[in-house]
Each structure stands twice: as C-alpha cells, then as structure tokens.
Design a protein around this motif. Structure first.
Motif, PDB file in Angstrom:
ATOM      1  N   LEU B  10     -57.645   9.248  53.676  1.00 60.89           N
ATOM      2  CA  LEU B  10     -58.916   9.866  53.285  1.00 60.89           C
ATOM      3  C   LEU B  10     -59.385  10.863  54.337  1.00 60.89           C
ATOM      4  O   LEU B  10     -59.945  11.907  53.998  1.00 60.89           O
ATOM      5  N   ARG B  13     -57.596  14.004  53.562  1.00 59.91           N
ATOM      6  CA  ARG B  13     -58.138  14.663  52.358  1.00 59.91           C
ATOM      7  C   ARG B  13     -59.461  15.359  52.679  1.00 59.91           C
ATOM      8  O   ARG B  13     -59.686  16.499  52.291  1.00 59.91           O
ATOM      9  N   LEU B  14     -60.356  14.647  53.386  1.00 61.00           N
ATOM     10  CA  LEU B  14     -61.676  15.208  53.697  1.00 61.00           C
ATOM     11  C   LEU B  14     -61.541  16.390  54.647  1.00 61.00           C
ATOM     12  O   LEU B  14     -62.230  17.399  54.507  1.00 61.00           O
ATOM     13  N   ALA B  17     -60.463  19.359  52.787  1.00 60.79           N
ATOM     14  CA  ALA B  17     -61.603  19.910  52.034  1.00 60.79           C
ATOM     15  C   ALA B  17     -62.506  20.699  52.971  1.00 60.79           C
ATOM     16  O   ALA B  17     -62.967  21.796  52.640  1.00 60.79           O
ATOM     17  N   ARG B  20     -60.906  23.970  53.656  1.00 60.66           N
ATOM     18  CA  ARG B  20     -61.061  24.880  52.503  1.00 60.66           C
ATOM     19  C   ARG B  20     -62.455  25.478  52.514  1.00 60.66           C
ATOM     20  O   ARG B  20     -62.634  26.664  52.252  1.00 60.66           O
ATOM     21  N   GLY B  21     -63.456  24.634  52.826  1.00 62.46           N
ATOM     22  CA  GLY B  21     -64.828  25.132  52.896  1.00 62.46           C
ATOM     23  C   GLY B  21     -64.981  26.158  54.002  1.00 62.46           C
ATOM     24  O   GLY B  21     -65.583  27.215  53.795  1.00 62.46           O
ATOM     25  N   GLN B  24     -64.011  29.730  53.467  1.00 61.39           N
ATOM     26  CA  GLN B  24     -64.915  30.604  52.734  1.00 61.39           C
ATOM     27  C   GLN B  24     -65.615  31.563  53.693  1.00 61.39           C
ATOM     28  O   GLN B  24     -66.148  32.572  53.289  1.00 61.39           O
ATOM     29  N   TYR B  25     -65.632  31.180  54.960  1.00 61.54           N
ATOM     30  CA  TYR B  25     -66.263  32.034  55.963  1.00 61.54           C
ATOM     31  C   TYR B  25     -65.182  32.439  56.958  1.00 61.54           C
ATOM     32  O   TYR B  25     -65.181  32.013  58.108  1.00 61.54           O
ATOM     33  N   GLU B  97     -78.871  13.882  57.108  1.00 62.42           N
ATOM     34  CA  GLU B  97     -77.588  14.132  56.452  1.00 62.42           C
ATOM     35  C   GLU B  97     -76.644  12.933  56.578  1.00 62.42           C
ATOM     36  O   GLU B  97     -75.672  12.816  55.845  1.00 62.42           O
ATOM     37  N   ARG B 100     -75.672  10.652  53.415  1.00 55.00           N
ATOM     38  CA  ARG B 100     -74.490  10.883  52.579  1.00 55.00           C
ATOM     39  C   ARG B 100     -73.300  10.089  53.080  1.00 55.00           C
ATOM     40  O   ARG B 100     -72.534   9.536  52.307  1.00 55.00           O
ATOM     41  N   GLN B 111     -65.605   9.520  58.625  1.00 56.89           N
ATOM     42  CA  GLN B 111     -66.171  10.583  57.789  1.00 56.89           C
ATOM     43  C   GLN B 111     -66.737  11.716  58.638  1.00 56.89           C
ATOM     44  O   GLN B 111     -66.577  12.891  58.311  1.00 56.89           O
TER      45      GLN B 111
END
Lengths: 308, 266
Positions: B10, B13-14, B17, B20-21, B24-25, B97, B100, B111
């Motif tokens: 995990l 995977r995180l 992700a 990938r985020g 974007q920048y 935050e 979450r 996490q």
C-alpha cells in the motif's frame, strides 16, 4: 450496532497570556484552558437505523463523530461500534465504517476521481471482481461516469460530494457517518445525496448517522433524531413525537390593507373562525394564512429553552 | 508478516499516486530536484575547500574525512528519502488533515510517509554513495557488512530523533524550529571527527543528541580508530543496533502522542 455511554471529551490547551511577556509566560507556566465539547452523551443505535444527529454550531456533533471513527480519543466514557472500541481498535473500526465530511474531501486532490476510488479499493483490500461490481453500482446510483476521469480539484462541489459518497461506500461498510453531507449543495445535488443515502440504507441495511443543519435532510431521511447542545443530549426519539411534544402553537398570519403583516398565536382549543372574526372586526384584512408548526420551529424552541 | 507485506504494497501504491499528483506540477518537481543537487554540491565543495586548506583535521586524513562525510551523507539521504513528508506534520495537525489518515485502515505513519518521496534528496544519496565508494578503505567482507548496517543504523538514528520531535506536533506544538535545529546539528557536526570539538561538546553530541552514532562512531570502527572514542569499543561495534533501538523508542512515543491529537472544530 453503536453504543455510547457517558461519552465526554475535554479539549485542553495551554493558557495563552496577553501582554508583552505573554508568549513567554504561556511557555513557562502549566496553566491550561479546558473546554468540554461533549459532556456525558449516551445513546444506542441499532443496525439499519438512520439517525439525525443535530445541534447548533459548536454543539459537539463533529467531535462525537470523530470519536465514533477513532480519530479522537474520548476523555472518559464508553463507545462501542459493532463490538469494537474505535480509538483502541482504530484500523478494524475503519474497515467497518464509511465516513463523509462535507467540509473536507477524502479524495486525492490532484488525481482523477477514478484513481481515488481505486486507491480506496486498495486500502480496504477490496478484491478486483468485487471492486468492479461496487464501482458499477456507485456509478449507476450517483451518475459518476461523466467525471470519473476528471481531477478532483476540477469537480464541482456536487460532483465532489458524490465522489466522496462513492469512496465511503465502495467497500460496503455496515455503518455510514455523514457529517454535513449537503452543506453548500444546490437543490438538485442535495436531492441526489438524499436519494443515495435512502437507497443505501434500504438495500444494504446500512446504519446511518447523519449530522446536518438542513432539516429537510432530516425530514426526508430520519425517523429518529438526537438533539444535542453544549455537549449534552436534549432530545432522543422520533421526529413525530418531538413535534407533538414541543410543537409551538399554530399561527394565524394576516396581511392588512396597509401592507402590514401581523401574526397571532392560535391558543390550543380555540376555534379558528372565532379568532379570524375577532381579528377581522378590528383590522381590515387583505389576505390570511395559517402556519403549521414545523421541525425548524420546534428545534429553535428547544434550543431557546436550553439557553435559560 | 502479512501485515508488513500489505503495508509495503500500500505504501508503494500511495507513493505512486503521490508522484502522479506531483507530476501535475512538473516545473515544481524539476526546481525541487535541481535545488537539492545544488545544495549538496555546495556542502561538498565546502569540505573540499577545507581539506585543501588543512591537510588533516583532528589527525584524520582527507581520505578518512571523505569516508566519514560519505557515510553521514548516505545515512542522511536514506533517512530523508522516505521521511521527507514528516516535515509537513505541523501543518497536517493544525489543519486537521490528519483526520483523513486516521480514517484509513493502514498504519498512520506509513500513510504520512507515502505522501511524498524526497526526490530532491536523490542528489544527497548520489553524492554520499560516490564519496563512500571513492574513499572506501580496504575492508574485508565482514567490515563491508558492518558499513552497510552502520549506514542504515545512522539513518535510523536521525529518523528516530526527527520522529520523536515531530510527535510533539500532535499536541499542536510548533516543532518545525526545533526539528530544523536538530537537523542542523546532525549535518554541521556529524561529518567531522568529534575529537576536534573537545570534551563537553563531544559528550553532548554523543549522549544528549546522538550525532556521533550516525557516522563518526562506526567510521572510527572501520578506520581502526576506536581508541579515540569516548565510548568503549564494544559499544562502538554495536552502534548500528542503537539506531534500531532509538527508532523503536521514537515509534512508541509517536504512537502514544497520536492519542493526543485534537483535530479541528469542524
């Protein structure tokens, strides 16, 4: 399903002193400011119920929900959710509950919605075949297909909320906590959210705890409400009973010829035609209507009484 | 064991992700990496200048210091690479935050670590490894193993101090300043033979903040200089284990403090 007994949460912060040496004194003294957010709350919720958890801002609603999810540790009292103590057995509890915070998205901000849903599937160990089925069902129920590939930060609030609901129910938890799920939504989006909640509850017998300020949510979904204020339970029971027990009197609203509007309380047992005749004799009436007590009036009255 | 495999899967995977985020920048990412390389380059240049001015420091030759510096830098990079997102903990707590994170059925620390990979620190790792290999003294297989263990142990020492201090953020304390200070002590004093600092400072950097154990103590073992240390030789040989022990302790502190998290009003 959910059992809460004498639940209390006290927030403790170092006392902040004012004045030029204030910050130093704050650092050096051991004085604390305490604020009791939840004060001896008890209730039980059975499987399959939808319960409205209501209260004004700062009543302790979110704090209770955060203790039910294991985010916060109670100061004292007992919580059991599906046989577990949430804060002690946080991860197992997390698998059994879906959570939606209207004010804060749980989705990955920079990624397409579908990526967030896949990650949720991974985190909750949903097998691939079951994930595909769940995703299909969520897309049908919430109409996600149009924006599955859109990055979450570009979604409208209504779309984002639907995405959050899908993320919370993808792994079929038996319990769903919704903290102001309709806040800021337009009428259509609110309707979609309500229908989804009702459908989820009906099909899967999901137990739902709903906190909201929109009483239309409550009237559409809940049979039972728990009202709290200042961390204490004011009322716990059916909505119908509440309205009967606390109903303010019906009101006669008349519009006078000179555009003035007057309101008269209709005392219990008094014939209405008699009141109308009396008012009409004293004032020239242009129009009139009778206001039935609504839930909002009832709740406002309960809060007002608890203030005294 | 199955739990650990699941956590690693995990985490990966995180982390993907998150990357990938971050992509974007793109410009942000490129600037971050470039800044990391430039920063380490300047640190390295400093040592080079020092060593060319003074042939030896505290009786250590250029080659020995380069080896020590390489061990410290590699250990530091190995700590920052996975733990870089711990920097944002103050903010995660103040903004609520962390909610979450606590809602998900996965270890909260895993996490948080998966929120970001310290890509900018790849420059550190590269520089550290190059120094380490170039300056490596002639070592037997057992010593090579000890060197690897010591680098990992050193990373764990820094991670432990950072995690223990960051835990205080869960009580909404402002920890960034004190964490930056500790990091500074590690990088300013960790890369030189401690004997040059003198008794009290050396004592404090060994027993109060265990800077010496990141690289100086194990490097002394490998360079056969345990006689200069202010700890007995057996302790020096066991130094990689100290990292494990300190990290276990820091993790306990972290788990305890997690119960004091207060979230925010809504």
């Amino acid at each position: 399903m959910i059992r809460v007994e004498s639940l209390t949460k006290v927030f403790r912060r170092p006392h902040t002193f004012s004045g030029p040496l204030g910050p130093l004194r704050t650092l050096l003294t051991r004085r604390y400011d305490e604020r009791t957010a939840v004060d001896g709350v008890s209730f039980e919720i059975s499987a399959g119920e939808i319960v409205g958890y209501l209260g004004p801002n700062g009543a302790g609603k979110s704090t209770t929900v955060k203790m039910l999810t294991g985010i916060l540790t109670p100061t004292s009292g007992l919580i059991e959710v599906d046989g577990r103590v949430p804060w002690r057995d946080r991860e197992a509890n997390a698998r059994a509950v879906g959570v939606v915070f209207g004010q804060r998205s749980q989705l990955w901000w920079d990624l397409p919605l579908i990526d967030s849903l896949r990650l949720v599937g991974d985190l909750y160990d949903v097998p691939a075949a079951r994930f595909a089925g769940s995703l299909r069902r969520m897309c049908d129920l919430l109409g996600l297909d149009d924006f599955l590939q859109t990055p979450v930060r570009q979604l409208s609030l209504g779309q984002r909320m639907r995405g959050d609901l899908a993320a919370a129910m993808l792994y079929d938890p038996p319990i769903l906590y919704l903290d102001e799920p309709t806040v800021g939504l337009d009428v259509m989006a609110k309707q979609a959210v309500r229908e989804f909640i009702a459908e989820t509850n009906r099909l899967g017998r999901t137990t739902v705890v709903l906190t909201t300020h929109d009483l239309a949510d409550v009237e559409a979904l809940c049979e039972r409400i728990i009202l709290i204020d200042k961390g204490r339970v004011l009322y716990d029971g059916g909505i119908d009973d509440l309205v009967t027990a606390y109903a303010p009197p019906r009101r006669l609203v008349v519009e006078l010829a000179d555009d003035e509007t007057r309101t008269f309380e209709i005392a219990a047992g008094r014939p209405i035609p008699e009141l109308i005749a009396q008012v009409a004799a004293e004032h020239p009436i242009r129009d009139l209507s009778i206001r039935e007590p609504d839930l909002e009036g009832v709740i406002t009255r309960i809060y007002a009484e608890s203030e005294r | 064991m199955a739990e650990v495999v699941r956590a690693l899967r995990l985490y990966w995977r995180l982390q993907r992700a998150a990357m990938r985020g971050a992509l974007q920048y793109r410009l942000n990412l490129v600037i971050g990496i470039a800044a990391g390389v430039a920063y380490q380059g300047s640190g390295f240049a400093f040592v080079w200048v020092v060593m060319h001015t003074f042939p030896a420091v505290g009786g250590w030759s250029l080659r020995e210091i380069a080896f020590l510096y390489g061990m410290r830098l590699t250990a530091h990079a190995l700590y920052v690479l996975p733990f870089s997102s711990l920097i944002g903990l103050d903010w995660l707590v103040r903004e609520g935050e962390l909610d979450r994170v606590l809602l998900r059925p996965l270890n909260p620390l895993v996490q948080i670590m998966a929120k970001r990979l310290g890509v900018g620190q790849l420059g550190d790792l590269l520089a550290g490894l190059v120094l380490l290999v170039v300056a490596l003294p002639p070592l037997g297989p057992a010593s090579i193993l000890f060197c690897l263990a010591a680098v990992v142990g050193g990373a764990l020492v820094e991670a432990a101090v950072s995690l223990a201090l960051a835990s205080l953020a869960l009580r909404t304390w402002n920890t960034l300043g004190v964490r930056a200070f500790a990091d500074d002590l590690f990088s300013k004093f960790g890369s030189y033979p401690m004997s040059v600092f003198g008794g009290a400072a050396q004592w404090a950097l060994t027993f109060v903040l265990p800077v010496a154990f990141v690289a100086y103590v194990p490097a002394s073992v490998l360079l056969d200089r345990t006689g200069e240390l202010n700890v007995p030789a057996p302790v020096a040989y066991g130094s990689p284990l100290l990292g494990v022990a300190l990290f276990a302790l820091a993790y306990r502190i972290w788990s305890r403090q997690l119960r004091h998290y207060q979230s925010t009003g809504t």
